[in-house]
Design a protein around this motif. Structure first.
Motif, PDB file in Angstrom:
ATOM      1  N   THR A  42       0.846  -1.188   0.000  1.00 36.45           N
ATOM      2  CA  THR A  42       0.000   0.000   0.000  1.00 36.45           C
ATOM      3  C   THR A  42       0.881   1.238   0.000  1.00 36.45           C
ATOM      4  OG1 THR A  42      -1.853   1.095   1.115  1.00 36.45           O
ATOM      5  CG2 THR A  42      -0.146   0.159   2.528  1.00 36.45           C
ATOM      6  N   GLY A  43       0.297   2.386  -0.353  1.00 33.13           N
ATOM      7  CA  GLY A  43       1.047   3.634  -0.375  1.00 33.13           C
ATOM      8  C   GLY A  43       0.518   4.584  -1.426  1.00 33.13           C
ATOM      9  N   ASP A  44       1.222   5.686  -1.591  1.00 33.90           N
ATOM     10  CA  ASP A  44       0.861   6.726  -2.559  1.00 33.90           C
ATOM     11  C   ASP A  44       1.704   6.516  -3.810  1.00 33.90           C
ATOM     12  OD1 ASP A  44       0.269   8.951  -4.006  1.00 33.90           O
ATOM     13  OD2 ASP A  44       0.948  10.401  -2.512  1.00 33.90           O
ATOM     14  N   PHE A  45       1.077   6.077  -4.906  1.00 33.27           N
ATOM     15  CA  PHE A  45       1.807   5.733  -6.124  1.00 33.27           C
ATOM     16  C   PHE A  45       1.777   6.853  -7.165  1.00 33.27           C
ATOM     17  CE2 PHE A  45       1.254   1.787  -4.044  1.00 33.27           C
ATOM     18  CZ  PHE A  45       2.314   0.987  -4.436  1.00 33.27           C
ATOM     19  N   ASN A  46       0.939   7.856  -6.983  1.00 37.64           N
ATOM     20  CA  ASN A  46       0.898   9.017  -7.873  1.00 37.64           C
ATOM     21  C   ASN A  46       0.745   8.634  -9.346  1.00 37.64           C
ATOM     22  OD1 ASN A  46       1.107  11.591  -6.383  1.00 37.64           O
ATOM     23  ND2 ASN A  46       2.957  10.654  -5.524  1.00 37.64           N
ATOM     24  N   PHE A  47      -0.254   7.792  -9.619  1.00 35.86           N
ATOM     25  CA  PHE A  47      -0.621   7.473 -10.996  1.00 35.86           C
ATOM     26  C   PHE A  47      -2.086   7.873 -11.206  1.00 35.86           C
ATOM     27  CE2 PHE A  47       2.851   4.140 -11.156  1.00 35.86           C
ATOM     28  CZ  PHE A  47       3.605   4.810 -12.121  1.00 35.86           C
ATOM     29  N   LEU A  77      -7.224  -3.159  -4.861  1.00 39.19           N
ATOM     30  CA  LEU A  77      -8.501  -3.355  -4.188  1.00 39.19           C
ATOM     31  C   LEU A  77      -9.287  -2.082  -3.918  1.00 39.19           C
ATOM     32  CD1 LEU A  77      -7.419  -6.042  -1.550  1.00 39.19           C
ATOM     33  CD2 LEU A  77      -8.256  -6.384  -3.883  1.00 39.19           C
ATOM     34  N   LEU A  78      -8.678  -0.914  -4.002  1.00 36.31           N
ATOM     35  CA  LEU A  78      -9.382   0.322  -3.650  1.00 36.31           C
ATOM     36  C   LEU A  78     -10.069   0.917  -4.872  1.00 36.31           C
ATOM     37  CD1 LEU A  78      -6.760   2.030  -1.300  1.00 36.31           C
ATOM     38  CD2 LEU A  78      -8.665   0.537  -0.690  1.00 36.31           C
ATOM     39  N   SER A  79     -11.227   1.536  -4.629  1.00 34.95           N
ATOM     40  CA  SER A  79     -11.964   2.158  -5.725  1.00 34.95           C
ATOM     41  C   SER A  79     -12.373   3.599  -5.412  1.00 34.95           C
ATOM     42  CB  SER A  79     -13.226   1.339  -6.047  1.00 34.95           C
ATOM     43  OG  SER A  79     -14.050   1.206  -4.903  1.00 34.95           O
ATOM     44  N   GLU A  80     -12.306   4.015  -4.143  1.00 30.88           N
ATOM     45  CA  GLU A  80     -12.704   5.367  -3.768  1.00 30.88           C
ATOM     46  C   GLU A  80     -11.523   6.336  -3.894  1.00 30.88           C
ATOM     47  OE1 GLU A  80     -14.828   5.691  -0.046  1.00 30.88           O
ATOM     48  OE2 GLU A  80     -15.134   3.514  -0.023  1.00 30.88           O
ATOM     49  N   PRO A  81     -11.776   7.585  -4.307  1.00 30.46           N
ATOM     50  CA  PRO A  81     -10.699   8.583  -4.359  1.00 30.46           C
ATOM     51  C   PRO A  81     -10.078   8.778  -2.979  1.00 30.46           C
ATOM     52  CG  PRO A  81     -12.671   9.376  -5.480  1.00 30.46           C
ATOM     53  CD  PRO A  81     -13.071   8.133  -4.755  1.00 30.46           C
ATOM     54  N   THR A  82      -8.768   8.975  -2.964  1.00 32.22           N
ATOM     55  CA  THR A  82      -8.062   9.168  -1.688  1.00 32.22           C
ATOM     56  C   THR A  82      -7.497  10.581  -1.539  1.00 32.22           C
ATOM     57  OG1 THR A  82      -6.004   8.324  -2.660  1.00 32.22           O
ATOM     58  CG2 THR A  82      -7.436   6.732  -1.545  1.00 32.22           C
ATOM     59  N   ARG A  83      -7.479  11.350  -2.619  1.00 30.09           N
ATOM     60  CA  ARG A  83      -7.065  12.757  -2.536  1.00 30.09           C
ATOM     61  C   ARG A  83      -7.915  13.544  -3.525  1.00 30.09           C
ATOM     62  NH1 ARG A  83      -3.611  16.634  -4.818  1.00 30.09           N
ATOM     63  NH2 ARG A  83      -2.727  18.080  -3.270  1.00 30.09           N
ATOM     64  N   LYS A  84      -8.852  14.328  -3.007  1.00 32.88           N
ATOM     65  CA  LYS A  84      -9.828  15.036  -3.839  1.00 32.88           C
ATOM     66  C   LYS A  84     -10.562  14.019  -4.714  1.00 32.88           C
ATOM     67  CE  LYS A  84      -7.266  19.394  -3.688  1.00 32.88           C
ATOM     68  NZ  LYS A  84      -6.610  20.472  -4.459  1.00 32.88           N
ATOM     69  N   ASP A  85     -10.492  14.157  -6.037  1.00 32.93           N
ATOM     70  CA  ASP A  85     -11.193  13.219  -6.917  1.00 32.93           C
ATOM     71  C   ASP A  85     -10.264  12.154  -7.493  1.00 32.93           C
ATOM     72  OD1 ASP A  85     -13.604  14.573  -6.575  1.00 32.93           O
ATOM     73  OD2 ASP A  85     -13.184  15.952  -8.235  1.00 32.93           O
ATOM     74  N   ALA A  86      -9.022  12.094  -7.014  1.00 32.44           N
ATOM     75  CA  ALA A  86      -8.027  11.179  -7.591  1.00 32.44           C
ATOM     76  C   ALA A  86      -7.794   9.978  -6.683  1.00 32.44           C
ATOM     77  CB  ALA A  86      -6.712  11.914  -7.832  1.00 32.44           C
ATOM     78  N   THR A 103     -11.653   0.474   4.628  1.00 32.17           N
ATOM     79  CA  THR A 103     -12.378   1.744   4.698  1.00 32.17           C
ATOM     80  C   THR A 103     -11.468   2.868   4.216  1.00 32.17           C
ATOM     81  OG1 THR A 103     -11.718   2.145   7.005  1.00 32.17           O
ATOM     82  CG2 THR A 103     -13.804   0.975   6.640  1.00 32.17           C
ATOM     83  N   VAL A 104     -12.073   3.860   3.574  1.00 27.12           N
ATOM     84  CA  VAL A 104     -11.356   5.042   3.108  1.00 27.12           C
ATOM     85  C   VAL A 104     -12.102   6.263   3.632  1.00 27.12           C
ATOM     86  CG1 VAL A 104     -10.588   6.386   1.120  1.00 27.12           C
ATOM     87  CG2 VAL A 104     -10.536   3.886   1.027  1.00 27.12           C
ATOM     88  N   GLY A 109      -4.236  14.514  10.796  1.00 26.20           N
ATOM     89  CA  GLY A 109      -3.604  15.823  10.929  1.00 26.20           C
ATOM     90  C   GLY A 109      -3.956  16.719   9.768  1.00 26.20           C
ATOM     91  N   ARG A 110      -2.933  17.370   9.191  1.00 27.95           N
ATOM     92  CA  ARG A 110      -3.152  18.285   8.071  1.00 27.95           C
ATOM     93  C   ARG A 110      -2.910  17.629   6.719  1.00 27.95           C
ATOM     94  NH1 ARG A 110      -0.684  24.159  10.003  1.00 27.95           N
ATOM     95  NH2 ARG A 110      -1.880  24.327  11.963  1.00 27.95           N
ATOM     96  N   ASN A 111      -2.716  16.333   6.725  1.00 26.27           N
ATOM     97  CA  ASN A 111      -2.516  15.621   5.469  1.00 26.27           C
ATOM     98  C   ASN A 111      -3.790  15.682   4.631  1.00 26.27           C
ATOM     99  OD1 ASN A 111      -2.100  13.523   3.467  1.00 26.27           O
ATOM    100  ND2 ASN A 111      -0.450  12.788   4.756  1.00 26.27           N
ATOM    101  N   ASP A 112      -3.657  15.952   3.318  1.00 28.16           N
ATOM    102  CA  ASP A 112      -4.839  16.066   2.470  1.00 28.16           C
ATOM    103  C   ASP A 112      -5.215  14.745   1.808  1.00 28.16           C
ATOM    104  OD1 ASP A 112      -2.686  15.922   0.785  1.00 28.16           O
ATOM    105  OD2 ASP A 112      -3.285  17.609  -0.492  1.00 28.16           O
ATOM    106  N   HIS A 113      -4.536  13.659   2.191  1.00 28.97           N
ATOM    107  CA  HIS A 113      -4.911  12.331   1.712  1.00 28.97           C
ATOM    108  C   HIS A 113      -5.828  11.665   2.737  1.00 28.97           C
ATOM    109  CE1 HIS A 113      -1.960  11.631  -1.675  1.00 28.97           C
ATOM    110  NE2 HIS A 113      -1.552  12.784  -1.170  1.00 28.97           N
TER     111      HIS A 113
END
Length: 216
Positions: A42-47, A77-86, A103-104, A109-113
């Motif tokens: 898992t993680g932020d892959f920026n694609f 496995l994830l289908s919901e946006p995790t940062r705004k609409d992405a 769950t998503v 904190g101040r993280n926007d993800h």
């Protein structure tokens, strides 16, 4: 990275500014891990330009990432946006039933993800499979032939590189498949990798796929 038996939990961050060599290093490491254990990655892959509904991409780097997932039998496995609409934060496994209760939502904190939460199951368990597969017995092959025959292939490939042409062809194939081939649900079974699909066979399959990519 945390190891629990034959399950390895991995967290990865791919910076948008990373070069191709960094991607290649990650791909090699992931190939070595997934060939011998069950990874939970898992993680932020920026694609952001990958369409996870039909597993397609419009550029080569995310396209190569999708090929890597197929080579290593990894499912997202994830289908919901995790940062705004992405959908940037992803979750991959190579065995059904390995994770659940996903769950998503909410931010730390101040993280926007958005936070992604899930459970890793340490033992195989019997479950109702929600994985759909193609039902070839009810497939409309005549319709599939007509849909393929109606595609203007020369304009569709005009100005595209080889890899981009393959992605365009794959996109047309998936759209035709959706109309001509219905889906069915897999029956219940103990969720585990087939015995014959051992680490040596996985390695051989990946090597053959690499040779095929070079040939293309």
């Amino acid at each position: 990275m945390e190891n629990k038996g034959d399950v390895v939990a991995c967290v990865y961050y791919r910076s948008p500014s990373k070069d191709v060599s960094s991607d290649e290093l990650f791909y090699r490491q992931l190939g070595e891990i997934s060939g011998s254990v069950a990874p939970v990655l898992t993680g932020d892959f920026n694609f952001p330009d990958i369409s996870w509904e039909d597993h397609t991409a419009v550029t080569s780097r995310p396209g190569k990432f999708l090929n890597l997932l197929g080579d290593n039998f990894l499912s997202q496995l994830l289908s919901e946006p995790t940062r705004k609409d992405a959908l940037l934060d992803l979750l991959f496994v190579n065995r059904e039933g390995l994770v659940g209760d996903m769950t998503v939502g909410g931010c730390l904190g101040r993280n926007d993800h958005k936070m992604v939460q899930f459970k890793i199951f340490g033992v195989m368990r019997k479950k109702i499979s929600r994985v759909a597969t193609l039902d070839f017995r009810r497939a409309k092959f005549k319709l599939l032939e007509e849909l393929f025959g109606s595609v203007p292939w020369e304009p569709a490939f005009e100005g595209l590189e080889i890899h981009e042409s393959w992605l365009a062809f794959e996109n047309h194939l998936l759209k035709a498949q959706e109309q001509a081939m219905p889906l069915c649900r897999k029956s219940n079974k103990w969720v585990r990798r087939p015995i014959c699909l051992n680490s040596e066979l996985l390695l051989e399959l990946r090597q053959k796929n690499k040779l095929y990519d070079l040939w293309k």
